[in-house]
Design a protein around this motif. Structure first.
Motif, PDB file in Angstrom:
ATOM      1  N   VAL A  82       0.843  -1.204   0.000  1.00 19.12           N
ATOM      2  CA  VAL A  82       0.000   0.000   0.000  1.00 19.12           C
ATOM      3  C   VAL A  82       0.875   1.250   0.000  1.00 19.12           C
ATOM      4  CG1 VAL A  82      -1.656   1.338   1.373  1.00 19.12           C
ATOM      5  CG2 VAL A  82      -1.986  -1.116   1.060  1.00 19.12           C
ATOM      6  N   ASN A  83       1.906   1.245   0.800  1.00 14.17           N
ATOM      7  CA  ASN A  83       2.818   2.390   0.853  1.00 14.17           C
ATOM      8  C   ASN A  83       3.500   2.627  -0.490  1.00 14.17           C
ATOM      9  OD1 ASN A  83       4.204   4.515   2.150  1.00 14.17           O
ATOM     10  ND2 ASN A  83       5.994   3.195   2.388  1.00 14.17           N
ATOM     11  N   SER A  84       3.981   1.551  -1.117  1.00 11.95           N
ATOM     12  CA  SER A  84       4.643   1.686  -2.425  1.00 11.95           C
ATOM     13  C   SER A  84       3.666   2.197  -3.480  1.00 11.95           C
ATOM     14  CB  SER A  84       5.210   0.340  -2.867  1.00 11.95           C
ATOM     15  OG  SER A  84       6.198  -0.089  -1.978  1.00 11.95           O
ATOM     16  N   ILE A  88       3.849   5.731  -5.635  1.00 10.62           N
ATOM     17  CA  ILE A  88       3.771   5.769  -7.101  1.00 10.62           C
ATOM     18  C   ILE A  88       2.639   6.674  -7.539  1.00 10.62           C
ATOM     19  CG2 ILE A  88       3.277   4.390  -9.160  1.00 10.62           C
ATOM     20  CD1 ILE A  88       4.767   2.075  -7.784  1.00 10.62           C
ATOM     21  N   ALA A  89       1.490   6.593  -6.863  1.00  9.97           N
ATOM     22  CA  ALA A  89       0.340   7.420  -7.227  1.00  9.97           C
ATOM     23  C   ALA A  89       0.642   8.910  -7.042  1.00  9.97           C
ATOM     24  CB  ALA A  89      -0.871   7.028  -6.390  1.00  9.97           C
ATOM     25  N   LEU A  90       1.435   9.238  -6.034  1.00  8.41           N
ATOM     26  CA  LEU A  90       1.762  10.648  -5.806  1.00  8.41           C
ATOM     27  C   LEU A  90       2.746  11.187  -6.833  1.00  8.41           C
ATOM     28  CD1 LEU A  90       2.061  10.702  -1.922  1.00  8.41           C
ATOM     29  CD2 LEU A  90       0.220  11.627  -3.320  1.00  8.41           C
ATOM     30  N   ASN A  91       3.580  10.312  -7.393  1.00  3.81           N
ATOM     31  CA  ASN A  91       4.647  10.772  -8.284  1.00  3.81           C
ATOM     32  C   ASN A  91       4.446  10.414  -9.747  1.00  3.81           C
ATOM     33  OD1 ASN A  91       6.113  11.806  -6.094  1.00  3.81           O
ATOM     34  ND2 ASN A  91       6.892   9.776  -5.634  1.00  3.81           N
ATOM     35  N   LYS A  92       3.480   9.603 -10.084  1.00  3.16           N
ATOM     36  CA  LYS A  92       3.354   9.114 -11.460  1.00  3.16           C
ATOM     37  C   LYS A  92       1.985   9.437 -12.037  1.00  3.16           C
ATOM     38  CE  LYS A  92       7.312   6.897 -11.579  1.00  3.16           C
ATOM     39  NZ  LYS A  92       8.388   7.118 -12.454  1.00  3.16           N
ATOM     40  N   LEU A 116      -7.229  -1.787   7.326  1.00  7.85           N
ATOM     41  CA  LEU A 116      -8.212  -0.873   6.733  1.00  7.85           C
ATOM     42  C   LEU A 116      -7.925   0.580   7.116  1.00  7.85           C
ATOM     43  CD1 LEU A 116     -11.519  -2.920   7.154  1.00  7.85           C
ATOM     44  CD2 LEU A 116     -10.257  -2.450   5.045  1.00  7.85           C
ATOM     45  N   ALA A 117      -7.521   0.802   8.357  1.00 11.91           N
ATOM     46  CA  ALA A 117      -7.187   2.163   8.790  1.00 11.91           C
ATOM     47  C   ALA A 117      -5.978   2.689   8.017  1.00 11.91           C
ATOM     48  CB  ALA A 117      -6.915   2.177  10.290  1.00 11.91           C
ATOM     49  N   TYR A 118      -4.980   1.840   7.842  1.00  8.43           N
ATOM     50  CA  TYR A 118      -3.792   2.250   7.092  1.00  8.43           C
ATOM     51  C   TYR A 118      -4.155   2.536   5.636  1.00  8.43           C
ATOM     52  CZ  TYR A 118       1.061   2.277   5.503  1.00  8.43           C
ATOM     53  OH  TYR A 118       2.268   2.635   4.958  1.00  8.43           O
ATOM     54  N   LEU A 119      -5.012   1.711   5.081  1.00 10.92           N
ATOM     55  CA  LEU A 119      -5.444   1.880   3.698  1.00 10.92           C
ATOM     56  C   LEU A 119      -6.230   3.181   3.527  1.00 10.92           C
ATOM     57  CD1 LEU A 119      -5.428   0.473   0.972  1.00 10.92           C
ATOM     58  CD2 LEU A 119      -7.463  -0.764   1.642  1.00 10.92           C
ATOM     59  N   GLN A 120      -7.121   3.493   4.466  1.00 15.76           N
ATOM     60  CA  GLN A 120      -7.889   4.740   4.399  1.00 15.76           C
ATOM     61  C   GLN A 120      -6.979   5.955   4.531  1.00 15.76           C
ATOM     62  OE1 GLN A 120     -10.781   4.113   7.456  1.00 15.76           O
ATOM     63  NE2 GLN A 120     -12.249   3.098   6.069  1.00 15.76           N
ATOM     64  N   GLN A 121      -5.959   5.838   5.379  1.00 19.21           N
ATOM     65  CA  GLN A 121      -5.006   6.938   5.542  1.00 19.21           C
ATOM     66  C   GLN A 121      -4.274   7.212   4.220  1.00 19.21           C
ATOM     67  OE1 GLN A 121      -1.925   5.966   8.308  1.00 19.21           O
ATOM     68  NE2 GLN A 121      -0.825   7.870   8.012  1.00 19.21           N
ATOM     69  N   LYS A 122      -3.832   6.159   3.551  1.00 28.30           N
ATOM     70  CA  LYS A 122      -3.116   6.335   2.282  1.00 28.30           C
ATOM     71  C   LYS A 122      -4.033   6.811   1.173  1.00 28.30           C
ATOM     72  CE  LYS A 122       1.018   5.374   3.529  1.00 28.30           C
ATOM     73  NZ  LYS A 122       2.120   6.302   3.406  1.00 28.30           N
ATOM     74  N   ALA A 124      -6.605   8.766   1.588  1.00 25.89           N
ATOM     75  CA  ALA A 124      -6.790  10.195   1.854  1.00 25.89           C
ATOM     76  C   ALA A 124      -5.583  10.994   1.377  1.00 25.89           C
ATOM     77  CB  ALA A 124      -7.043  10.431   3.336  1.00 25.89           C
ATOM     78  N   LEU A 125      -4.412  10.425   1.524  1.00 22.96           N
ATOM     79  CA  LEU A 125      -3.190  11.104   1.083  1.00 22.96           C
ATOM     80  C   LEU A 125      -3.134  11.212  -0.451  1.00 22.96           C
ATOM     81  CD1 LEU A 125      -0.392  12.192   2.028  1.00 22.96           C
ATOM     82  CD2 LEU A 125       0.475   9.899   1.639  1.00 22.96           C
TER      83      LEU A 125
END
Length: 127
Positions: A82-84, A88-92, A116-122, A124-125
């Protein structure tokens, strides 16, 4: 001749014998770093083969390979994927595709509350 000089003379003779014998067991490398004819022909053959190879006409974006890791049950692997993907979504240019992939993971019943909380946080980002 002193005893020390005789011992030193023996050491010098042993050194010269070792130096001469070394070239019989270790291949001699010339000072100009020349390569053999066989190696040169192999390099030419490899270069020709590379020049004749067709270009790859299909392209798989890297985010699809990372998206496979979203299926892992291990929380650490899931969060890393999810982090990776978020990076990628922020830069590509693949922002909408990645957002849709991550949104589908919100509906996955296998995900824990922490995931799910981590996924929602990302998500939102990315948004």
């Amino acid at each position: 001749m002193s005893k020390f000089a005789a011992q030193l003379n023996i050491v010098k003779k042993i050194k010269s014998l070792v130096k001469k014998a070394r070239y019989k067991f270790i291949p001699y490398k010339s000072t100009d770093n020349a390569i053999s004819e066989k190696v040169a022909l192999q390099i030419q053959k490899n270069a020709y083969d590379l020049s004749r190879r067709q270009q790859k006409d299909t392209y798989t974006p890297i985010y699809l390979e990372i998206a496979e890791q979203l299926q892992a049950n291990d929380s650490q692997i899931f969060q890393a994927a999810v982090n990776s993907l978020a990076d990628i979504a922020l830069n590509k240019q693949f922002k909408p595709e990645i957002y849709a992939l991550l949104e589908k993971q919100l509906k996955n019943p296998k995900r824990t509350e922490e995931q799910l909380a981590y996924l929602q946080q990302k998500l939102a980002l990315i948004k």
